[in-house]
Write a protein that holds these residues in place. Structure first.
Motif: not given
Length: 160
Positions: A36-39, A127-131, A98-102
């Motif tokens: 879950e993205l956290r903008p 994973d944290e940096e990708i998120l 988006l996470f998987a593509l990255t």
């Protein structure tokens, strides 16, 4: 006619990527289904800006503008980097996609010999940096696009 060909190609690539997502995250898939993205997490977004600037901006642009003619394959047969702003297609994909593509890269996700200039960042970014980088991108979308993306996430969650 060429536009129709580009649209068909885009649909085929999108279908292949979705197949890859289902394969990676389908029944018995990993914990990344719950990405879950956290903008609105300012600390995470600040980290995301640093990660984006160092790893993504060289292709996708410092202002998320992407490369020119991003919908048309170049002479090398590869698609240029798409924009990550509201004019691109990034916000059309749920967070887990988006996470998987990255993390794994479009070529791995699409499979079947698909080629992409974008590498996967597994082993390069945590994973944290990708998120964080994805949360940073989403934090810069207009409210209307963020809300539409939230609806896409809700639909994806209901389909699981």
């Amino acid at each position: 006619m060429q536009n129709k060909g580009v649209m068909v190609l885009g649909a085929a690539v999108g279908a292949a990527i979705m197949y890859g997502i289902v394969t990676f995250f389908g029944p018995g898939g990993g914990q990344m289904q719950n990405v879950e993205l956290r903008p609105d997490d300012l600390k995470l977004v600040a980290l995301g800006k640093k990660v984006y600037d160092a790893n993504c901006a060289s292709c996708h642009g410092a202002r998320f503008e992407g490369e020119a003619n991003w919908r048309e394959r170049g002479e090398d047969g590869l698609l240029p980097a798409p924009p990550h702003d509201e004019s691109g297609h990034t916000w059309h994909h749920p967070d887990a996609v988006l996470f998987a593509l990255t993390k794994y890269g479009p070529a791995v996700m699409a499979g079947d010999g698909y080629k992409s200039a974008m590498p996967g960042f597994e082993g390069v970014l945590s994973d944290e940096e990708i998120l964080a980088s994805l949360s940073y991108i989403k934090s810069r979308w207009p409210d209307e696009i963020r809300q539409r993306h939230d609806q896409i996430n809700q639909s994806a969650a209901q389909q699981q």
